[in-house]
Design a protein around this motif. Structure first.
Motif, short mmCIF file in Angstrom:
data_model
loop_
_atom_site.label_atom_id
_atom_site.label_comp_id
_atom_site.label_asym_id
_atom_site.label_seq_id
_atom_site.Cartn_x
_atom_site.Cartn_y
_atom_site.Cartn_z
N GLU B 188 0.83 -1.20 0.00
CA GLU B 188 0.00 0.00 0.00
C GLU B 188 0.87 1.26 0.00
O GLU B 188 0.58 2.24 -0.67
N PHE B 189 1.96 1.19 0.77
CA PHE B 189 2.87 2.32 0.83
C PHE B 189 3.53 2.54 -0.53
O PHE B 189 3.64 3.67 -1.00
N LYS B 190 3.92 1.43 -1.16
CA LYS B 190 4.53 1.53 -2.48
C LYS B 190 3.54 2.09 -3.50
O LYS B 190 3.92 2.80 -4.44
N LYS B 191 2.25 1.77 -3.31
CA LYS B 191 1.24 2.30 -4.22
C LYS B 191 1.15 3.81 -4.08
O LYS B 191 0.97 4.53 -5.06
N GLN B 192 1.26 4.29 -2.85
CA GLN B 192 1.17 5.73 -2.63
C GLN B 192 2.46 6.43 -3.02
O GLN B 192 2.44 7.56 -3.47
N PHE B 193 3.59 5.76 -2.77
CA PHE B 193 4.90 6.34 -3.11
C PHE B 193 5.65 5.36 -4.00
O PHE B 193 6.49 4.59 -3.51
N PRO B 194 5.36 5.35 -5.29
CA PRO B 194 5.93 4.30 -6.15
C PRO B 194 7.45 4.28 -6.17
O PRO B 194 8.06 3.26 -6.46
N LYS B 195 8.08 5.41 -5.84
CA LYS B 195 9.54 5.43 -5.89
C LYS B 195 10.17 5.06 -4.54
O LYS B 195 11.39 5.10 -4.38
N ALA B 196 9.32 4.73 -3.59
CA ALA B 196 9.83 4.46 -2.24
C ALA B 196 10.68 3.20 -2.20
O ALA B 196 10.52 2.31 -3.03
N GLU B 197 11.62 3.19 -1.22
CA GLU B 197 12.41 1.97 -0.99
C GLU B 197 11.92 1.38 0.33
O GLU B 197 11.95 2.05 1.35
N VAL B 198 11.45 0.14 0.24
CA VAL B 198 10.85 -0.46 1.44
C VAL B 198 11.57 -1.76 1.81
O VAL B 198 11.79 -2.62 0.95
N SER B 199 11.94 -1.87 3.09
CA SER B 199 12.53 -3.11 3.59
C SER B 199 11.72 -3.62 4.77
O SER B 199 11.28 -2.83 5.60
#
Lengths: 605, 355
Positions: B188-199
């Motif tokens: 969901e976070f990636k959907k809101q911030f497509p350029k985000a880096e998530v671990s």
């Protein structure tokens, strides 16, 4: 001499020989430095101080008196009463014969040889003195017997389980004095003489034929007891006195612990197995294996495997504080761990060394240690306090930290701690500061005792107190109630009880607790060991929290990151570090984090 | 003789569903809720795993169903004690109100783990550190993001098992739902911030439910979310409004450091109440350390609470469970309650008349 004295003489001689052999063995284990210390200090005032201490502790047992008066009286009456009898016997025979160097059995069985002395004043006094001394011993013995059945009488909750030799020795020790009374009474009843005590007991119908058997029985009891003595816990009687002398002469523990060498051997055998350390131990009744100091010492003494008892202890120092003999229990345990963990090798050579090009000048170096990283709020608060008081500081281990080394020391890896210590020392010496402040008592102990820094070291509770005394930090007195938990590495280790309390008193009210200061309990999670099961630690924490919650305080306050972390996991009362309390005041309750309160109100409840 | 009444304590998903089922079986229900509105923890969520179903829609439809003539909802009533009297139970509230019923279902749910207890993660100290619940509120716009609006590619970390499977804080259990929830939130976070880096920092990933494993695959393949096996050792402040985290990548055997704009703590489930059982009464208390969830009489009779006739338990008050499991459990419990009431002699005739 009459043949009935033979058991006593045989036993006494045997004890003497065994003691000489054992002691000379232990003496042989002394390092050259220690031998020099003994030789150089034997004929100094130190020996007089030692004699004074021997009188106070080995005979009068004043420390036990402080623990419990009845228990103290019991030990005193047995030790000092017996001492009075020995001295009295010597004086009596000296006076009677005019010869000081008469054999010991002559004094001990004097009444048998001379039932009736001339009824002159001085003899009456001596007779009275001897029987009074016997009565003193017998009164102590009575308490000892009652204590065996009901230990609560002497204020004890836990007592030691003894080995077979110990129980044998104990039995004969108990026989000695009643038999002496009976034998003397029989003699008085048949031949006359005696003083107030035998005056009463000689009224019993003694048949002339029982007199000699009673003296035989008395002599045998003495003999058996003396034979058992060097192999039982009663070895502590002579050993304790020598240990006191050795310590006063400045003898230091040998570098490597051997249970039959040097000062450690004397210390181990000075333990009377009284079990006072059991009630003092916060971990009593915890876990399957009893690891309290008396058991640890006992295992070492008997050459048994003592790995568990050495390793399980949390090193809170309560037993050492309570020990009436003053045995250095924590160093003994650490030395034992050094032997056990000698295989353990860590490699810290990767630690970066610091090159000093110029030294930054500041007021304070702040060192928060590994446990500081578990408690960032404390660090944050301490920095706020520095800013508020206008103190310049450098946080030495803000980004990267090297352990102070104490956890390594506690596992018995002292040598390997050295490298970490030297790296830390370099970091600290790379600043030009007035003082090193640490928020962790464990680090504090290590820095203070082992680092030899060029600046003084203080614990943050002391520093805050100092800032408040100087008027650099001020707080209004609130109506909050605090109960203060003494961290063991700060309290018992440095007697630092008042500084944190002074700080809290300025900010609120400090409630009194049933166990605090030198008697405070362990939080259950000291760095002392990692081998004690978590469940067992949590039991200790539970007990400690019961004491801390006694008067239902608003906050439990401590000044150790480990204590805070441990207590706060289990406590229903909020737990804070002393620095946090000061930064959170005055509306501490509302200030527990606005977001947090909001979250709690809307979702958790 | 009157119609049987059942008291349900807690109007979260379990309580609501049990009430609806009982009402359908013509049984009267008193439904107690200590908060102002029914819905329990469900009312805080934005979307639900694994299908991203809108939580509000589900909650609305459920609440619509409880406006039934047989269901009486009492909000802002905190139940303190239940007492047995002549085969019935007297339910007392904090305000000393008393209600009589023939059976009781405890559906008190769970609390979220208090993340301040893991001080090393910096919750409540550094604003970048938030809980999984706070993140849900950021998704639905009820809370601000913890980083500046200018950041186009925020770096985010999710810490699994905060307050779960942790003997230090006495919570030995797995909270079951956080694994998949972190996956859902990361997506969901990636959907809101497509350029985000998530671990995601995890111990184990337990994708036990239907569609969970697929979601986990999707997170890796379609959203490029990094999964790192290793617990966080600490979080500390870092320059430029970031939080610095240290962990160990135990699959690579390597220590790891990251500067993050947001650190999400997947807070676990902890018991909301502790039942202090006396001979003829049960007190509802605040749980102390190591006082865990309610134990059912046995695992195969999981709806019945201990040996107290007429007291049942449903939902997460018995231990962590997913919403789907909770709803099923609540319905099953409702049936057990119905069977119990039918068995109760006094009620036999009435039940015969009504059915």
């Amino acid at each position: 001499m009459h043949p009935f004295t033979i058991p006593f003489m045989a036993g006494f001689t045997m004890m003497f020989i065994v003691l000489i052999i054992r002691y000379s063995n232990w003496f042989r284990g002394f390092s050259t430095e220690n031998r020099k210390r003994i030789a150089g200090r034997m004929f100094t005032r130190r020996s007089i101080h030692a004699l004074n201490e021997i009188f106070r502790e080995s005979l009068l047992h004043l420390k036990i008196y402080k623990t419990n008066p009845i228990l103290g009286y019991m030990h005193m009456s047995l030790a000092f009463g017996w001492f009075l009898l020995i001295v009295g016997g010597k004086l009596e025979t000296w006076y009677y014969t005019g010869n000081f160097a008469n054999p010991p059995q002559y004094a001990i069985f004097f009444r048998f040889f001379h039932p009736v002395t001339e009824a002159t004043g001085i003899h009456r006094i001596i007779d009275f003195y001897m029987e009074f001394s016997l009565l003193v011993v017998l009164s102590g013995l009575t308490i000892a017997m009652v204590k065996r059945i009901r230990k609560q009488v002497a204020g004890m909750k836990n007592t030691t389980r003894h080995t077979l030799t110990n129980r044998l020795a104990l039995t004969f020790l108990w026989f000695i004095f009643p038999l002496r009374l009976l034998a003397e009474s029989a003699t008085t009843s048949i031949h006359g003489g005696g003083s107030f005590l035998t005056g009463i007991t000689s009224g019993l119908p003694f048949h002339p034929a029982v007199e000699l058997p009673l003296w035989w029985a008395y002599s045998i009891s003495l003999g058996v007891f003396f034979v058992c003595l060097p192999f039982s816990r009663y070895l502590h009687i002579p050993t304790e006195m020598i240990t006191i002398l050795l310590k006063k002469w400045g003898v230091e523990p040998e570098l490597k612990l051997k249970t039959n060498k040097g000062l450690q051997a004397f210390e181990i055998h000075s333990c009377s197995g009284c079990g006072i350390c059991l009630d003092a131990c916060p971990a009593i009744g915890v876990g399957d294996k009893k690891f309290q100091s008396v058991y640890f010492i006992n295992e070492m003494r008997n050459g048994k495997d003592h790995s568990k008892t050495a390793e399980l202890c949390l090193s809170c120092g309560s037993c050492q504080q309570a020990c009436p003999v003053g045995i250095q229990l924590e160093p003994l345990r650490i030395s034992a761990r050094e032997n056990l963990n000698s295989e353990m090798r860590f490699n810290h050579t990767y630690l970066p060394s610091k090159m000093i090009l110029w030294r930054e000048t500041t007021d304070v170096i702040l060192f928060t240690g590994c446990m500081g990283r578990m408690n960032p709020r404390t660090t944050q608060s301490m920095k706020k306090l520095f800013d508020e008081a206008g103190i310049g500081y450098v946080h030495a281990d803000e980004d990267e930290n090297i352990c102070c080394g104490r956890p390594m020391v506690l596992t018995g890896a002292s040598e390997q701690a050295e490298l970490m210590m030297s790296r830390n020392r370099d970091i600290i010496h790379s600043y030009n500061a007035k003082v090193l402040v640490t928020t962790c008592p464990i680090c504090y102990k290590q820095f203070k005792n082992s680092y030899k820094l060029n600046i003084p070291v203080v614990h943050h509770s002391m520093y805050i107190n100092q800032l408040m005394e100087e008027g650099k930090l001020n707080r209004h007195h609130s109506n909050l109630n605090f109960s203060y938990h003494d961290p063991c590495e700060l309290g018992r280790a440095f007697d630092c009880y008042e500084a944190p309390r002074e700080v809290l008193k300025r900010a609120g009210h400090v409630v009194a607790l049933s166990k605090e200061k030198e008697k405070s309990l362990c939080c259950g999670n000291n760095m002392g060991t990692i081998l004690l099961e978590r469940e067992n630690r949590q039991q200790i924490t539970d007990k400690t929290l019961m004491v801390l919650s006694e008067n239902n305080p608003d906050y439990i306050v401590t000044s150790c990151p480990v204590c805070k972390n441990t207590l706060s996991q289990q406590s229903s009362i909020p737990v804070r570090d002393i620095a946090e309390v000061l930064t959170d005041l005055p509306e501490i309750k509302q200030k527990t984090g606005e977001r947090l309160t909001a979250m709690r109100e809307s979702h958790i409840n | 003789m009157q119609q049987p009444t059942v008291s349900i304590i807690g109007a979260g998903p379990a309580g609501l569903n049990a009430a609806i089922s009982l009402a359908k079986m013509e049984i009267r229900v008193n439904l107690f809720e200590k908060q102002v509105k029914p819905g329990g923890q469900l009312s805080h969520w934005h979307t639900l795993f694994p299908d991203m179903y809108d939580a509000k829609t589900l909650l609305k439809s459920t609440i619509n169903e409880i406006s039934h003539p047989h269901i009486k909802l009492y909000t802002t009533v905190n139940i303190r004690q239940i007492k047995r009297q002549n085969n019935q139970w007297i339910i007392s509230s904090d305000g000393n109100q008393e209600f009589i019923s023939d059976a009781v279902i405890i559906t008190s749910g769970f609390n979220l783990f208090d993340a301040t207890k893991k001080e090393e993660y910096g919750y409540g100290i550094y604003p970048q550190v938030i809980t999984s619940l706070e993140l849900e509120q950021m998704f639905n716009g009820r809370r601000e993001w913890p980083f500046s609006k200018d950041i186009e590619a925020p770096k985010a970390g999710f810490v699994h098992c905060v307050g779960s499977r942790d003997t230090k804080c006495g919570n030995n259990w797995c909270s079951k739902v956080c694994c998949v929830k972190a996956v859902k939130q990361a997506i969901e976070f990636k959907k809101q911030f497509p350029k985000a880096e998530v671990s995601c920092f995890y111990m184990d990933l337990r994708m036990f439910g239907k569609g969970y494993e697929e979601l986990y695959m999707k997170a890796q393949v379609d959203f490029n979310i990094q999964f790192i096996r290793g617990r966080l050792s600490e979080a500390s402040p870092s320059n430029g409004n970031k939080v610095h985290v240290k962990a160990e990548d135990t699959l690579m055997n390597r220590p790891l450091k990251q500067n993050l704009d947001m650190l999400v703590l997947m807070v676990g489930m902890t018991p909301a109440i502790w039942l202090n059982q006396h001979a003829e009464r049960i007190d509802f208390e605040k749980p102390k350390f190591k006082q865990g969830f309610i134990n059912p009489v046995e695992n195969y009779q999981s709806t019945i609470y201990q040996n107290t006739p007429g007291v049942f338990a449903a939902g997460t008050c018995k231990g962590p469970a997913s919403l789907i499991d909770v709803i099923q459990d609540a319905k099953a419990t409702a049936f057990e309650v119905f069977a119990y009431l039918k068995k109760e002699k006094q009620n036999v005739e009435i039940l015969e008349k009504t059915t």
